[in-house]
Scaffold this motif. Structure first.
Motif, PDB file in Angstrom:
ATOM      1  N   PRO A 110       0.814  -1.212   0.000  1.00  0.00           N
ATOM      2  CA  PRO A 110       0.000   0.000   0.000  1.00  0.00           C
ATOM      3  C   PRO A 110       0.848   1.261   0.000  1.00  0.00           C
ATOM      4  CG  PRO A 110      -0.846  -1.577   1.592  1.00  0.00           C
ATOM      5  CD  PRO A 110       0.493  -2.101   1.118  1.00  0.00           C
ATOM      6  N   TYR A 111       0.327   2.278  -0.687  1.00  0.00           N
ATOM      7  CA  TYR A 111       1.045   3.541  -0.778  1.00  0.00           C
ATOM      8  C   TYR A 111       0.796   4.357   0.489  1.00  0.00           C
ATOM      9  CZ  TYR A 111       2.230   8.254  -2.203  1.00  0.00           C
ATOM     10  OH  TYR A 111       2.763   9.512  -2.253  1.00  0.00           O
ATOM     11  N   HIS A 112       1.854   4.852   1.096  1.00  0.00           N
ATOM     12  CA  HIS A 112       1.751   5.722   2.270  1.00  0.00           C
ATOM     13  C   HIS A 112       2.481   7.015   1.941  1.00  0.00           C
ATOM     14  CE1 HIS A 112       0.164   2.478   4.726  1.00  0.00           C
ATOM     15  NE2 HIS A 112       1.140   1.706   4.297  1.00  0.00           N
ATOM     16  N   SER A 113       1.729   8.089   1.765  1.00  0.00           N
ATOM     17  CA  SER A 113       2.349   9.338   1.334  1.00  0.00           C
ATOM     18  C   SER A 113       3.318   9.886   2.362  1.00  0.00           C
ATOM     19  CB  SER A 113       1.264  10.388   1.066  1.00  0.00           C
ATOM     20  OG  SER A 113       0.493  10.630   2.225  1.00  0.00           O
ATOM     21  N   THR A 145      16.856  13.960 -14.848  1.00  0.00           N
ATOM     22  CA  THR A 145      17.681  15.024 -14.293  1.00  0.00           C
ATOM     23  C   THR A 145      17.031  15.509 -13.004  1.00  0.00           C
ATOM     24  OG1 THR A 145      16.491  16.801 -15.428  1.00  0.00           O
ATOM     25  CG2 THR A 145      18.329  15.761 -16.608  1.00  0.00           C
ATOM     26  N   GLU A 146      17.782  16.241 -12.211  1.00  0.00           N
ATOM     27  CA  GLU A 146      17.235  16.722 -10.936  1.00  0.00           C
ATOM     28  C   GLU A 146      16.053  17.668 -11.158  1.00  0.00           C
ATOM     29  OE1 GLU A 146      18.689  19.218  -6.981  1.00  0.00           O
ATOM     30  OE2 GLU A 146      20.150  18.075  -8.157  1.00  0.00           O
ATOM     31  N   ARG A 147      16.168  18.547 -12.138  1.00  0.00           N
ATOM     32  CA  ARG A 147      15.084  19.505 -12.356  1.00  0.00           C
ATOM     33  C   ARG A 147      13.828  18.826 -12.915  1.00  0.00           C
ATOM     34  NH1 ARG A 147      16.808  24.977 -15.197  1.00  0.00           N
ATOM     35  NH2 ARG A 147      17.649  23.584 -16.807  1.00  0.00           N
ATOM     36  N   TYR A 148      14.027  17.847 -13.771  1.00  0.00           N
ATOM     37  CA  TYR A 148      12.874  17.093 -14.282  1.00  0.00           C
ATOM     38  C   TYR A 148      12.209  16.326 -13.138  1.00  0.00           C
ATOM     39  CZ  TYR A 148      10.169  13.663 -16.947  1.00  0.00           C
ATOM     40  OH  TYR A 148       9.154  12.874 -17.432  1.00  0.00           O
ATOM     41  N   ALA A 149      13.021  15.667 -12.303  1.00  0.00           N
ATOM     42  CA  ALA A 149      12.478  14.899 -11.183  1.00  0.00           C
ATOM     43  C   ALA A 149      11.660  15.798 -10.256  1.00  0.00           C
ATOM     44  CB  ALA A 149      13.615  14.237 -10.405  1.00  0.00           C
ATOM     45  N   ARG A 150      12.168  16.989  -9.983  1.00  0.00           N
ATOM     46  CA  ARG A 150      11.449  17.915  -9.095  1.00  0.00           C
ATOM     47  C   ARG A 150      10.111  18.321  -9.700  1.00  0.00           C
ATOM     48  NH1 ARG A 150      15.343  20.860  -8.302  1.00  0.00           N
ATOM     49  NH2 ARG A 150      15.947  20.023  -6.259  1.00  0.00           N
ATOM     50  N   ALA A 151      10.111  18.614 -10.994  1.00  0.00           N
ATOM     51  CA  ALA A 151       8.876  19.018 -11.661  1.00  0.00           C
ATOM     52  C   ALA A 151       7.867  17.876 -11.697  1.00  0.00           C
ATOM     53  CB  ALA A 151       9.181  19.509 -13.075  1.00  0.00           C
ATOM     54  N   VAL A 152       8.342  16.654 -11.959  1.00  0.00           N
ATOM     55  CA  VAL A 152       7.454  15.487 -11.992  1.00  0.00           C
ATOM     56  C   VAL A 152       6.824  15.241 -10.625  1.00  0.00           C
ATOM     57  CG1 VAL A 152       7.464  12.968 -12.076  1.00  0.00           C
ATOM     58  CG2 VAL A 152       8.411  14.259 -13.959  1.00  0.00           C
ATOM     59  N   ILE A 153       7.649  15.264  -9.592  1.00  0.00           N
ATOM     60  CA  ILE A 153       7.150  14.978  -8.245  1.00  0.00           C
ATOM     61  C   ILE A 153       6.138  16.028  -7.805  1.00  0.00           C
ATOM     62  CG2 ILE A 153       7.836  14.828  -5.812  1.00  0.00           C
ATOM     63  CD1 ILE A 153      10.488  13.553  -6.888  1.00  0.00           C
ATOM     64  N   LYS A 154       6.413  17.297  -8.100  1.00  0.00           N
ATOM     65  CA  LYS A 154       5.455  18.360  -7.763  1.00  0.00           C
ATOM     66  C   LYS A 154       4.147  18.163  -8.505  1.00  0.00           C
ATOM     67  CE  LYS A 154       8.580  22.160  -6.532  1.00  0.00           C
ATOM     68  NZ  LYS A 154       9.061  23.514  -6.930  1.00  0.00           N
ATOM     69  N   GLY A 155       4.226  17.741  -9.758  1.00  0.00           N
ATOM     70  CA  GLY A 155       3.015  17.551 -10.540  1.00  0.00           C
ATOM     71  C   GLY A 155       2.204  16.341 -10.107  1.00  0.00           C
ATOM     72  N   VAL A 156       2.892  15.248  -9.820  1.00  0.00           N
ATOM     73  CA  VAL A 156       2.209  14.009  -9.449  1.00  0.00           C
ATOM     74  C   VAL A 156       1.685  14.066  -8.017  1.00  0.00           C
ATOM     75  CG1 VAL A 156       2.544  11.530  -9.087  1.00  0.00           C
ATOM     76  CG2 VAL A 156       3.497  12.617 -11.110  1.00  0.00           C
ATOM     77  N   PRO A 201       0.626  16.915  -5.898  1.00  0.00           N
ATOM     78  CA  PRO A 201       0.374  18.352  -5.734  1.00  0.00           C
ATOM     79  C   PRO A 201       0.202  18.802  -4.289  1.00  0.00           C
ATOM     80  CG  PRO A 201      -1.567  17.231  -6.597  1.00  0.00           C
ATOM     81  CD  PRO A 201      -0.457  16.248  -6.643  1.00  0.00           C
ATOM     82  N   THR A 202      -0.112  17.887  -3.380  1.00  0.00           N
ATOM     83  CA  THR A 202      -0.301  18.268  -1.968  1.00  0.00           C
ATOM     84  C   THR A 202       0.959  18.064  -1.122  1.00  0.00           C
ATOM     85  OG1 THR A 202      -1.126  16.055  -1.373  1.00  0.00           O
ATOM     86  CG2 THR A 202      -2.757  17.688  -2.111  1.00  0.00           C
ATOM     87  N   ALA A 203       2.039  17.574  -1.733  1.00  0.00           N
ATOM     88  CA  ALA A 203       3.277  17.331  -0.977  1.00  0.00           C
ATOM     89  C   ALA A 203       3.914  18.653  -0.555  1.00  0.00           C
ATOM     90  CB  ALA A 203       4.258  16.524  -1.815  1.00  0.00           C
ATOM     91  N   SER A 204       4.496  18.660   0.632  1.00  0.00           N
ATOM     92  CA  SER A 204       5.197  19.847   1.111  1.00  0.00           C
ATOM     93  C   SER A 204       6.522  19.984   0.372  1.00  0.00           C
ATOM     94  CB  SER A 204       5.452  19.744   2.615  1.00  0.00           C
ATOM     95  OG  SER A 204       6.397  18.707   2.887  1.00  0.00           O
ATOM     96  N   GLN A 205       7.122  21.160   0.471  1.00  0.00           N
ATOM     97  CA  GLN A 205       8.416  21.375  -0.175  1.00  0.00           C
ATOM     98  C   GLN A 205       9.456  20.407   0.372  1.00  0.00           C
ATOM     99  OE1 GLN A 205       8.894  23.294  -2.771  1.00  0.00           O
ATOM    100  NE2 GLN A 205      11.069  22.725  -2.923  1.00  0.00           N
TER     101      GLN A 205
END
Length: 287
Positions: free
Chosen positions: A92-95, A128-139, A141-145
């Motif tokens: 199970p996924y645990h955010s 890349t690091e910048r792509y990974a950051r953008a993907v994670i933020k998009g997927v 959206p409620t995650a903290s910085q």
């Protein structure tokens, strides 16, 4: 001499063994010290850590007490132990859990080769690091910085498997959509496309793209990862990321099905040279 054939360890038992090895290492204890302080037989401990034996609950509790396992780790490992005889695993996924503690990363670190098909994302090992950051933020959206940065760091650290002395053999196939989708903006995607082209030059990495004009193909049902391992006693695994959690498959039927699917994708995808040309084209169009 004939004997009863021992069943290979299940995915859960292998994950339990790996987590116990990590906990012992973090506690800076040798097996001999663990035996002395818990009374667990040395041979038994060795077999547990090699996924050759399922620990009894009281043994697992004693080990976790000694290693100082957190409440979350204790609950997780006890749940794994209770189902360690069963094949397959939907974890199970645990955010709230950081990505570096997920079971997938542990298996990836131990694998000899990874065959990864992605329909919408660049594979994690090639991001890349910048792509990974953008993907994670998009997927997420409620995650903290803080959570985003924690996951980005874990994703980049995972890529060390490609640069270690005996590197992971990576064969990644992507739908063209994975490099066309504007994740993080034009500059990020140019950098990502160029990184993929550079990665394709490594002898242990194979990258292929399936262009849009190939039409429908076997991978349109979703992404997956097929892994095999150096130890012949560790069976191959297939991993599928689902909204419900991490799905691990290990039955021979499932392994054959996904291997066949990957072979079909290899056949329909562009070869390495043409895939790199497409990446260069994508990067050039976005300069």
């Amino acid at each position: 001499m004939s004997g009863k054939r021992q069943n290979p360890p299940t995915v859960r038992l292998r994950r339990l063994a790996a987590e116990l090895r990590l906990l012992r290492s973090a506690a800076q204890l040798t097996r001999e010290e663990v035996t002395e302080r818990t009374g667990v037989n040395g041979v038994t401990l060795y077999r547990i850590e090699k996924a050759r034996a399922r620990p009894q609950k009281r043994t697992l509790l004693a080990l976790m007490d000694l290693y100082g396992a957190s409440a979350t780790q204790r609950a997780d490992l006890l749940a794994v132990q209770s189902g360690s005889h069963d094949q397959g695993w939907l974890r199970p996924y645990h955010s709230e859990l950081p990505e570096e503690y997920t079971a997938y990363i542990g298996f990836e670190a131990e694998a000899r080769s990874v065959r990864n098909y992605e329909s919408l994302f660049v594979p994690g090992l090639a991001q890349t690091e910048r792509y990974a950051r953008a993907v994670i933020k998009g997927v997420l959206p409620t995650a903290s910085q803080r959570e985003v940065e924690q996951r980005v760091r874990a994703r980049i650290e995972r890529q060390a498997v490609l640069t270690k002395p005996n590197p992971l053999q990576l064969w990644a196939i992507m739908d063209e959509a994975a490099v066309r989708r504007m994740v993080g903006g034009r500059e990020v995607m140019v950098e990502q496309a160029r990184h993929l082209a550079q990665l394709a030059e490594e002898p242990h990495v194979t990258l292929q793209l399936i262009p849009f004009d190939k039409g429908a193909h076997a991978g349109m049902t979703g992404s997956f990862v097929h892994m095999d391992f150096p130890d012949a006693q560790d069976p191959e695994l297939v991993y599928v990321d689902t909204p419900a959690g991490d799905l691990f498959l290990e039955s021979e039927t499932e392994i054959r099905r996904y291997k066949s699917m990957f072979e079909h994708l290899q056949a329909v995808a562009l070869d390495m040279d043409d895939s790199v040309k497409l990446l260069d084209s994508v990067a050039g169009q976005r300069d």
